[in-house]
Enzyme design. Structure first.
Site, PDB file in Angstrom:
ATOM      1  CG  HIS A 158       6.873  90.074  74.755  1.00 16.98           C
ATOM      2  ND1 HIS A 158       7.783  89.057  74.982  1.00 16.98           N
ATOM      3  CD2 HIS A 158       5.720  89.655  75.315  1.00 16.98           C
ATOM      4  CE1 HIS A 158       7.188  88.084  75.658  1.00 16.98           C
ATOM      5  NE2 HIS A 158       5.950  88.413  75.882  1.00 16.98           N
TER       6      HIS A 158
ATOM      7  CB  THR B 263      11.488  80.680  72.856  1.00 19.05           C
ATOM      8  OG1 THR B 263      11.099  81.326  74.076  1.00 19.05           O
ATOM      9  CG2 THR B 263      10.616  79.460  72.600  1.00 19.05           C
TER      10      THR B 263
HETATM   11  C1  BV8 Z   1       2.287  89.926  82.685  1.00 19.85           C
HETATM   12  C2  BV8 Z   1       9.994  92.995  75.813  1.00 19.85           C
HETATM   13  C3  BV8 Z   1       0.348  90.441  83.902  1.00 19.85           C
HETATM   14  C4  BV8 Z   1      10.924  93.933  76.506  1.00 19.85           C
HETATM   15  C5  BV8 Z   1       9.767  90.995  77.231  1.00 19.85           C
HETATM   16  C6  BV8 Z   1       3.486  82.841  85.255  1.00 19.85           C
HETATM   17  C7  BV8 Z   1       4.483  82.193  85.878  1.00 19.85           C
HETATM   18  C8  BV8 Z   1       5.650  82.906  86.272  1.00 19.85           C
HETATM   19  C9  BV8 Z   1       5.803  84.245  86.013  1.00 19.85           C
HETATM   20  C10 BV8 Z   1       4.796  84.884  85.399  1.00 19.85           C
HETATM   21  C11 BV8 Z   1       3.642  84.199  85.024  1.00 19.85           C
HETATM   22  N1  BV8 Z   1       2.835  85.085  84.422  1.00 19.85           N
HETATM   23  C12 BV8 Z   1       3.428  86.307  84.412  1.00 19.85           C
HETATM   24  C13 BV8 Z   1       4.622  86.209  85.014  1.00 19.85           C
HETATM   25  C14 BV8 Z   1       5.572  87.296  85.172  1.00 19.85           C
HETATM   26  C15 BV8 Z   1       6.410  87.568  83.906  1.00 19.85           C
HETATM   27  C16 BV8 Z   1       7.258  86.368  83.578  1.00 19.85           C
HETATM   28  O1  BV8 Z   1       6.949  85.566  82.714  1.00 19.85           O
HETATM   29  N2  BV8 Z   1       8.383  86.286  84.291  1.00 19.85           N
HETATM   30  C17 BV8 Z   1       9.345  85.190  84.010  1.00 19.85           C
HETATM   31  C18 BV8 Z   1      10.737  85.799  83.933  1.00 19.85           C
HETATM   32  C19 BV8 Z   1       9.271  84.147  85.060  1.00 19.85           C
HETATM   33  N3  BV8 Z   1       5.552  87.905  82.776  1.00 19.85           N
HETATM   34  C20 BV8 Z   1       5.194  89.217  82.640  1.00 19.85           C
HETATM   35  O2  BV8 Z   1       5.518  90.102  83.395  1.00 19.85           O
HETATM   36  C21 BV8 Z   1       4.311  89.527  81.444  1.00 19.85           C
HETATM   37  N4  BV8 Z   1       3.234  90.385  81.841  1.00 19.85           N
HETATM   38  O3  BV8 Z   1       2.272  88.805  83.112  1.00 19.85           O
HETATM   39  O4  BV8 Z   1       1.363  90.872  82.987  1.00 19.85           O
HETATM   40  C22 BV8 Z   1      -0.596  91.562  83.998  1.00 19.85           C
HETATM   41  C23 BV8 Z   1      -1.869  91.341  83.556  1.00 19.85           C
HETATM   42  C24 BV8 Z   1      -2.809  92.379  83.686  1.00 19.85           C
HETATM   43  C25 BV8 Z   1      -2.420  93.608  84.245  1.00 19.85           C
HETATM   44  C26 BV8 Z   1      -1.098  93.793  84.670  1.00 19.85           C
HETATM   45  C27 BV8 Z   1      -0.161  92.771  84.512  1.00 19.85           C
HETATM   46  C28 BV8 Z   1       5.106  90.341  80.380  1.00 19.85           C
HETATM   47  C29 BV8 Z   1       6.239  89.546  79.866  1.00 19.85           C
HETATM   48  C30 BV8 Z   1       6.919  90.308  78.699  1.00 19.85           C
HETATM   49  C31 BV8 Z   1       8.186  91.005  79.135  1.00 19.85           C
HETATM   50  N5  BV8 Z   1       8.863  91.604  77.981  1.00 19.85           N
HETATM   51  N6  BV8 Z   1      10.325  91.604  76.139  1.00 19.85           N
HETATM   52  C32 BV8 Z   1      12.349  93.815  76.012  1.00 19.85           C
HETATM   53  O5  BV8 Z   1      12.606  92.972  75.122  1.00 19.85           O
HETATM   54  O6  BV8 Z   1      13.166  94.595  76.497  1.00 19.85           O
HETATM   55  S1  BV8 Z   1      10.195  89.365  77.615  1.00 19.85           S
HETATM   56  C33 BV8 Z   1      11.684  89.072  76.759  1.00 19.85           C
HETATM   57  O7  BV8 Z   1      12.319  88.039  77.472  1.00 19.85           O
HETATM   58  C34 BV8 Z   1      11.545  88.544  75.359  1.00 19.85           C
HETATM   59  O8  BV8 Z   1      10.518  89.178  74.647  1.00 19.85           O
HETATM   60  C35 BV8 Z   1      11.267  87.060  75.600  1.00 19.85           C
HETATM   61  O9  BV8 Z   1       9.919  86.844  75.872  1.00 19.85           O
HETATM   62  C36 BV8 Z   1      12.042  86.793  76.868  1.00 19.85           C
HETATM   63  C37 BV8 Z   1      13.345  86.136  76.549  1.00 19.85           C
HETATM   64  O10 BV8 Z   1      13.043  84.800  76.255  1.00 19.85           O
HETATM   65  P1  BV8 Z   1      13.573  84.156  74.874  1.00 19.85           P
HETATM   66  O11 BV8 Z   1      13.189  85.011  73.734  1.00 19.85           O
HETATM   67  O12 BV8 Z   1      13.158  82.744  74.912  1.00 19.85           O
HETATM   68  O13 BV8 Z   1      15.155  84.300  74.986  1.00 19.85           O
HETATM   69  P2  BV8 Z   1      16.141  83.488  75.940  1.00 19.85           P
HETATM   70  O14 BV8 Z   1      17.436  84.209  75.862  1.00 19.85           O
HETATM   71  O15 BV8 Z   1      15.527  83.245  77.274  1.00 19.85           O
HETATM   72  O16 BV8 Z   1      16.298  82.060  75.226  1.00 19.85           O
HETATM   73  C38 BV8 Z   1      16.863  82.002  73.958  1.00 19.85           C
HETATM   74  C39 BV8 Z   1      16.754  80.547  73.532  1.00 19.85           C
HETATM   75  O17 BV8 Z   1      17.245  80.442  72.204  1.00 19.85           O
HETATM   76  C40 BV8 Z   1      17.585  79.594  74.397  1.00 19.85           C
HETATM   77  O18 BV8 Z   1      16.826  78.446  74.697  1.00 19.85           O
HETATM   78  C41 BV8 Z   1      18.786  79.253  73.509  1.00 19.85           C
HETATM   79  O19 BV8 Z   1      19.229  77.940  73.729  1.00 19.85           O
HETATM   80  C42 BV8 Z   1      18.175  79.388  72.118  1.00 19.85           C
HETATM   81  N7  BV8 Z   1      19.116  79.754  71.049  1.00 19.85           N
HETATM   82  C43 BV8 Z   1      20.192  80.579  71.129  1.00 19.85           C
HETATM   83  N8  BV8 Z   1      20.778  80.706  69.898  1.00 19.85           N
HETATM   84  C44 BV8 Z   1      20.038  79.939  69.038  1.00 19.85           C
HETATM   85  C45 BV8 Z   1      18.964  79.350  69.772  1.00 19.85           C
HETATM   86  N9  BV8 Z   1      18.057  78.535  69.214  1.00 19.85           N
HETATM   87  C46 BV8 Z   1      18.198  78.291  67.868  1.00 19.85           C
HETATM   88  N10 BV8 Z   1      19.171  78.856  67.096  1.00 19.85           N
HETATM   89  C47 BV8 Z   1      20.115  79.668  67.642  1.00 19.85           C
HETATM   90  N11 BV8 Z   1      21.073  80.180  66.872  1.00 19.85           N
END
Ligand code: BV8
Ligand code: ZN
Length: 308
Positions: free
Chosen positions: A141, A231
């Site tokens: 990303h 994640t």
């Molecule tokens: C695209 C950069 C197509 C920016 C980010 C299929 C199904 C459904 C939806 C989609 C799909 N395919 C695509 C989509 C749409 C979308 C998507 O996935 N939506 C989701 C919300 C449903 N995907 C996209 O839009 C992607 N692009 O599909 O393009 C396309 C193709 C051709 C032409 C045009 C278009 C792009 C996705 C990337 C977006 N950018 N980041 C920024 O950072 O500002 S995503 C961003 O959010 C992060 O990079 C990361 O990926 C995500 C957050 O997730 P996590 O990192 O897992 O963090 P989270 O807080 O959720 O969880 C933390 C975890 O850690 C928890 O479980 C917690 O319990 C745990 N934790 C906490 N503390 C600890 C710990 N574990 C261990 N130790 C600790 N101490």
């Protein structure tokens, strides 16, 4: 959409830790020793104990805005001042933070195993600062420290720009004042284009060379094991790499502080002979459990002295 980490499992998420964790670690160590091709998919939880907020839960809100709402081309088009304040604050926080033991452990595993590759969803640059070999680290990303021009006629982009603040108007992270575009970061090449952070926004495709490099790793042979670290597995296509490893009968090790909401049939797994076991779940801080889990290969990890 069920997260990739949940698969028709239902078990008491809270088995008596002491025995299980120790037994699990030993059983995982034998899996690790017999795994040659290894992937890691890491998320915000990897950097949580470095003091950086995650996207889910309290960390997911910035000035009452859902971080995911600000990480879109539309948000930037409609309010570049707000989005630049959001990213400038995250650049400042990431520059203040330090890699933790889990970042260093993954970097060391890369040096110990040329067939290990880290896929990071994080844009904070902490894996790079932990000296993770760059040819074994893919930024799915992008990075907060990459910048690119938004002008259609200009292809300017730069990486590893850690200047902070990028403009005087972005100096005060507490200021909510609207910043006119003229005072936002502009392109040094065409001089007119607004710069944007070199991150992948929702709705934007992942970098082609990164996708191709990840595919090449799969094409080179079976992936024996994937480490799924900090994640929620809720963003695609990043989360789909776990499915791809499972689809080729690869093994999965989950490191997450919040295993409870990730239903997993630990009990039924614990009894299985290691060779048949397909999954390990380590509930706790990644900075504590990743170094322990990788110790047979990387030895003990110590944080480097704080450089002055
Ligand atoms: C695209 C950069 C197509 C920016 C980010 C299929 C199904 C459904 C939806 C989609 C799909 N395919 C695509 C989509 C749409 C979308 C998507 O996935 N939506 C989701 C919300 C449903 N995907 C996209 O839009 C992607 N692009 O599909 O393009 C396309 C193709 C051709 C032409 C045009 C278009 C792009 C996705 C990337 C977006 N950018 N980041 C920024 O950072 O500002 S995503 C961003 O959010 C992060 O990079 C990361 O990926 C995500 C957050 O997730 P996590 O990192 O897992 O963090 P989270 O807080 O959720 O969880 C933390 C975890 O850690 C928890 O479980 C917690 O319990 C745990 N934790 C906490 N503390 C600890 C710990 N574990 C261990 N130790 C600790 N101490
Ligand atoms: Zn330009």
């Amino acid at each position: 959409m069920p997260s990739v980490l949940s698969r028709s499992d239902a078990a008491d998420p809270d088995p008596p830790r002491f025995i299980d964790m120790a037994a699990d670690l030993a059983s995982f160590h034998s899996c690790l020793r017999s795994s040659s091709r290894i992937l890691a998919l890491v998320g915000a939880g990897l950097s949580a104990s470095s003091g950086l907020p995650t996207f889910r839960g309290a960390g997911g809100l910035w000035r009452n805005h859902d971080a995911m709402d600000l990480a879109t081309p539309d948000a930037f088009a409609s309010d570049p001042s707000l989005v630049w304040q959001f990213y400038s604050a995250r650049r400042a926080a990431a520059l203040q933070a330090r890699p933790n033991k889990a970042h260093y452990a993954l970097a060391e595993l890369a040096r110990c195993n040329s067939q290990f590759l880290t896929l990071t969803q994080n844009v904070d640059g902490l894996s790079v600062r932990a000296n993770h070999p760059l040819d074994q680290l893919l930024h799915l990303h992008g990075s907060l420290f990459d910048l690119k021009c938004t002008s259609f006629y200009c292809d300017h982009s730069e990486s590893n720009n850690t200047t902070h603040p990028l403009t005087p108007a972005l100096a005060n992270p507490e200021s909510h004042a609207y910043i006119p575009s003229a005072d936002l970061p502009h392109c040094p090449q065409c001089r007119t284009g607004l710069l944007r952070p070199g991150v992948v926004w929702f709705g934007e495709p992942l970098p082609y060379d990164v996708i191709r490099a990840a595919d090449a790793f799969f094409d080179q042979g079976k992936v024996d094991l994937i480490l799924v670290i900090g994640t929620s597995g809720s963003v695609y296509p990043a989360a789909s790499y776990v499915d791809r490893v499972r689809a080729q009968n690869g093994k999965v090790a989950i490191f997450n502080i919040d295993v409870d909401d990730l239903d997993s049939d630990e009990e039924s797994l614990v009894g299985l002979p290691d060779s048949e076991r397909m999954k390990w779940v380590f509930k706790g801080d990644a900075a504590e459990w990743v170094p322990k889990a990788l110790e047979p290969i990387i030895g003990k990890i110590d944080l480097p002295e704080e450089s002055s």
